[in-house]
Write an enzyme that holds these catalytic residues in place. Sequence first.
Site, mmCIF file in Angstrom:
data_model
loop_
_atom_site.group_PDB
_atom_site.id
_atom_site.type_symbol
_atom_site.label_atom_id
_atom_site.label_comp_id
_atom_site.label_asym_id
_atom_site.label_seq_id
_atom_site.Cartn_x
_atom_site.Cartn_y
_atom_site.Cartn_z
ATOM 1 N N ASP A 1 12.312 -26.112 -17.010
ATOM 2 C CA ASP A 1 13.698 -26.556 -17.113
ATOM 3 C C ASP A 1 14.083 -27.953 -18.012
ATOM 4 O O ASP A 1 13.029 -28.839 -18.024
ATOM 5 C CB ASP A 1 14.129 -27.133 -15.682
ATOM 6 C CG ASP A 1 15.363 -27.516 -15.450
ATOM 7 O OD1 ASP A 1 16.265 -26.841 -15.484
ATOM 8 O OD2 ASP A 1 15.584 -28.846 -15.420
ATOM 9 N N TYR B 1 18.635 -34.375 -21.804
ATOM 10 C CA TYR B 1 17.403 -35.005 -21.726
ATOM 11 C C TYR B 1 16.960 -35.456 -23.303
ATOM 12 O O TYR B 1 16.365 -34.721 -23.912
ATOM 13 C CB TYR B 1 16.369 -34.301 -20.994
ATOM 14 C CG TYR B 1 16.689 -33.686 -19.727
ATOM 15 C CD1 TYR B 1 17.697 -34.287 -18.905
ATOM 16 C CD2 TYR B 1 16.177 -32.461 -19.327
ATOM 17 C CE1 TYR B 1 18.050 -33.890 -17.542
ATOM 18 C CE2 TYR B 1 16.336 -32.229 -17.914
ATOM 19 C CZ TYR B 1 17.272 -32.897 -17.048
ATOM 20 O OH TYR B 1 17.785 -32.316 -15.984
ATOM 21 N N GLN C 1 21.031 -25.975 -8.777
ATOM 22 C CA GLN C 1 20.159 -26.981 -8.826
ATOM 23 C C GLN C 1 20.166 -28.099 -8.113
ATOM 24 O O GLN C 1 21.585 -29.070 -8.804
ATOM 25 C CB GLN C 1 19.778 -27.085 -10.459
ATOM 26 C CG GLN C 1 18.612 -27.740 -10.750
ATOM 27 C CD GLN C 1 18.096 -28.008 -12.014
ATOM 28 O OE1 GLN C 1 17.802 -29.131 -12.623
ATOM 29 N NE2 GLN C 1 18.025 -26.946 -12.748
ATOM 30 N N TYR D 1 15.482 -30.325 -7.539
ATOM 31 C CA TYR D 1 15.042 -31.142 -8.433
ATOM 32 C C TYR D 1 14.519 -32.822 -7.883
ATOM 33 O O TYR D 1 15.013 -32.901 -6.905
ATOM 34 C CB TYR D 1 15.934 -31.329 -9.650
ATOM 35 C CG TYR D 1 17.262 -32.297 -9.322
ATOM 36 C CD1 TYR D 1 17.059 -33.560 -9.390
ATOM 37 C CD2 TYR D 1 18.544 -31.674 -9.302
ATOM 38 C CE1 TYR D 1 18.257 -34.351 -9.074
ATOM 39 C CE2 TYR D 1 19.841 -32.257 -9.311
ATOM 40 C CZ TYR D 1 19.575 -33.602 -9.086
ATOM 41 O OH TYR D 1 20.934 -34.542 -8.797
ATOM 42 N N LEU E 1 9.018 -34.974 -6.781
ATOM 43 C CA LEU E 1 8.211 -35.989 -6.512
ATOM 44 C C LEU E 1 8.926 -37.437 -6.314
ATOM 45 O O LEU E 1 8.416 -38.237 -6.052
ATOM 46 C CB LEU E 1 7.104 -36.006 -7.898
ATOM 47 C CG LEU E 1 6.197 -34.891 -7.869
ATOM 48 C CD1 LEU E 1 5.187 -35.300 -9.204
ATOM 49 C CD2 LEU E 1 5.562 -34.583 -6.767
ATOM 50 N N ARG F 1 13.688 -46.128 -13.768
ATOM 51 C CA ARG F 1 13.298 -46.677 -12.027
ATOM 52 C C ARG F 1 13.566 -48.196 -12.063
ATOM 53 O O ARG F 1 13.407 -48.877 -11.091
ATOM 54 C CB ARG F 1 12.149 -46.239 -11.890
ATOM 55 C CG ARG F 1 11.881 -44.859 -11.624
ATOM 56 C CD ARG F 1 10.556 -44.104 -11.625
ATOM 57 N NE ARG F 1 9.837 -44.104 -13.048
ATOM 58 C CZ ARG F 1 8.841 -43.472 -13.419
ATOM 59 N NH1 ARG F 1 7.951 -42.851 -12.501
ATOM 60 N NH2 ARG F 1 8.435 -43.652 -14.685
ATOM 61 N N GLY G 1 8.506 -32.921 -12.453
ATOM 62 C CA GLY G 1 8.637 -33.484 -13.514
ATOM 63 C C GLY G 1 7.357 -34.097 -14.210
ATOM 64 O O GLY G 1 6.455 -34.627 -13.458
HETATM 65 N N1 LIG Z 1 20.025 -31.070 -12.644
HETATM 66 C C1 LIG Z 1 20.142 -32.361 -12.376
HETATM 67 O O1 LIG Z 1 20.974 -33.132 -12.383
HETATM 68 C C2 LIG Z 1 18.542 -33.095 -12.335
HETATM 69 C C3 LIG Z 1 18.280 -34.194 -12.212
HETATM 70 C C4 LIG Z 1 17.171 -34.737 -12.191
HETATM 71 C C5 LIG Z 1 16.146 -34.102 -12.352
HETATM 72 N N2 LIG Z 1 16.225 -32.655 -12.820
HETATM 73 C C6 LIG Z 1 15.227 -31.744 -13.248
HETATM 74 O O2 LIG Z 1 14.113 -31.861 -12.327
HETATM 75 C C7 LIG Z 1 12.981 -32.358 -12.977
HETATM 76 C C8 LIG Z 1 12.023 -33.264 -12.058
HETATM 77 O O3 LIG Z 1 12.847 -34.331 -11.901
HETATM 78 P P1 LIG Z 1 11.987 -35.674 -12.305
HETATM 79 O O4 LIG Z 1 11.807 -35.553 -13.573
HETATM 80 O O5 LIG Z 1 13.309 -36.648 -12.039
HETATM 81 O O6 LIG Z 1 11.055 -36.072 -11.424
HETATM 82 P P2 LIG Z 1 10.149 -35.748 -10.271
HETATM 83 O O7 LIG Z 1 9.534 -34.839 -10.445
HETATM 84 O O8 LIG Z 1 10.459 -36.219 -9.070
HETATM 85 O O9 LIG Z 1 9.060 -36.958 -10.791
HETATM 86 C C9 LIG Z 1 8.586 -37.119 -11.931
HETATM 87 C C10 LIG Z 1 7.593 -38.113 -12.032
HETATM 88 O O10 LIG Z 1 6.424 -38.041 -11.380
HETATM 89 C C11 LIG Z 1 5.307 -38.471 -12.088
HETATM 90 N N3 LIG Z 1 4.191 -37.427 -12.122
HETATM 91 C C12 LIG Z 1 4.209 -36.157 -12.091
HETATM 92 N N4 LIG Z 1 2.950 -35.666 -11.902
HETATM 93 C C13 LIG Z 1 2.199 -36.576 -11.411
HETATM 94 C C14 LIG Z 1 0.794 -36.651 -11.055
HETATM 95 N N5 LIG Z 1 0.125 -35.559 -11.092
HETATM 96 N N6 LIG Z 1 0.290 -37.698 -10.700
HETATM 97 C C15 LIG Z 1 0.954 -39.055 -10.829
HETATM 98 N N7 LIG Z 1 2.341 -38.786 -11.250
HETATM 99 C C16 LIG Z 1 3.147 -37.717 -11.553
HETATM 100 C C17 LIG Z 1 5.743 -38.639 -13.601
HETATM 101 O O11 LIG Z 1 5.186 -39.797 -13.984
HETATM 102 P P3 LIG Z 1 5.161 -40.448 -15.343
HETATM 103 O O12 LIG Z 1 6.488 -41.373 -15.357
HETATM 104 O O13 LIG Z 1 3.973 -41.350 -15.496
HETATM 105 O O14 LIG Z 1 5.313 -39.327 -16.446
HETATM 106 C C18 LIG Z 1 7.315 -38.767 -13.400
HETATM 107 O O15 LIG Z 1 7.366 -40.173 -12.992
HETATM 108 C C19 LIG Z 1 13.253 -33.071 -14.275
HETATM 109 O O16 LIG Z 1 12.437 -33.186 -15.315
HETATM 110 C C20 LIG Z 1 14.595 -32.036 -14.526
HETATM 111 O O17 LIG Z 1 14.004 -30.945 -15.260
HETATM 112 C C21 LIG Z 1 17.390 -32.124 -12.815
#
Ligand SMILES: NC(=O)c1ccc[n+]([C@@H]2O[C@H](COP(=O)([O-])OP(=O)(O)OC[C@H]3O[C@@H](n4cnc5c(N)ncnc54)[C@H](OP(=O)(O)O)[C@@H]3O)[C@@H](O)[C@H]2O)c1
Length: 350
Positions: free
Chosen positions: A65, A70, A188, A216, A219, A240, A292
């Site tokens: 995704d 981004y 989503q 989404y 984590l 953050r 993510g």
């Molecule tokens: N449609 C929308 O409006 C919308 C909005 C938000 C997100 N999204 C989608 O959803 C995806 C996921 O959401 P998100 O990126 O906000 O965050 P998330 O999945 O909630 O969290 C990502 C965070 O988790 C950490 N992380 C990942 N794997 C880890 C591991 N094995 N151990 C420790 N920490 C870990 C990363 O660390 P680091 O900081 O150290 O890299 C990052 O800070 C996005 O990338 C995007 O594709 C969509």
Amino acid sequence: MPQPSQPLAPEAGTESVDIPGTALRVSRVALGTWAMGGSNWGGTDERESVITVRTALDQGINLIDTAPAYGFGVSEEIVGSALGAGGLRAQAVISTKVGLEWRDGKVYRNASRERIMREIDDSLRRLRTDHVDIYHVHWPDPLVPIEETAEAMRTLLDQGKIRAIGVSNFSVAQMERFRRVAPLHVLQPPYNLFERDIEAEILPYCRANNIVTLGYGALCRGLLSGRMRHFTHFEGDDLRQHDPKFQPPRFSQYLSAVQQPDQQARVRFHRRVIHLAVRWMLDQGVSVALWGGRHPDQLQSALGVAGWSLDTAALQKIDRILNEAILDPIGPEFMAPPQRATRRRAEVMA
Ligand SMILES: NC(=O)c1ccc[n+]([C@@H]2O[C@H](COP(=O)([O-])OP(=O)(O)OC[C@H]3O[C@@H](n4cnc5c(N)ncnc54)[C@H](OP(=O)(O)O)[C@@H]3O)[C@@H](O)[C@H]2O)c1
């Protein structure tokens, strides 16, 4: 049950789901590439990011995704570069989005027909492909009738430039209006242990109407990884620094809400809270968890999600812990981009 210390084989027990009305079948854990864009995440490492996308495919995670917003094109370019060689494109299901524009580093909603018809070609070029598998309207745009947005998305589906239509951050009423004009295959929405608003109306509506859900923030921007501490700080423009969950006194509440489920995951399931959080999402009925990541080793934990389940006692205990620890809950609303001041003449005429 495998112990966490034992290496799990790639693709061990990968779960997948069909997207009704399309020929797509996607893994129930997907890779989110927002952080790879760098902007709002304190910078990016392109080489690491490319390896992360390829690692996802190696592990059986076929859904990737991304979005133009981004990193203002950077995330899409990285995904294109990762999948552009070695026949990898055919293994991947690319999900991207449309309907946000940016000026001077600020993002605004624009889901006009004119914008959509132009943006698809920019995304195809950056992604180095001739079609997008799942194309989402990133946010509803109050300045543009939903019917106009839906009609443009239907045109792209008819042209074969996209294979499935999605919307993101839409309410049930907005999806209803959209579906009178165009098919809707995917929603989503935000969803994780701490952000559960969709359970009341949106999740039941999607289940009843065969709309696949990509939750989404699995984590909760890292809170549910179990790696964060009181002294964790964020560099550069990392969002953050402004996310209300990461400010005192809430940050302590959310951190303590993670500790007990982590113990529970270790003792009862031989897992960690990062596995439990994503397993929980999938067991609640969301179709796919968007994880993510931007470093290949972060995906290692995704291998601990498949092939087990939380029982009723575990689910009740998690709810009790969260209710007791989080005194002042808050949602992900801070991420919502503003609308533009007005529509431009060219958009209305298009
Ligand atoms: N449609 C929308 O409006 C919308 C909005 C938000 C997100 N999204 C989608 O959803 C995806 C996921 O959401 P998100 O990126 O906000 O965050 P998330 O999945 O909630 O969290 C990502 C965070 O988790 C950490 N992380 C990942 N794997 C880890 C591991 N094995 N151990 C420790 N920490 C870990 C990363 O660390 P680091 O900081 O150290 O890299 C990052 O800070 C996005 O990338 C995007 O594709 C969509």
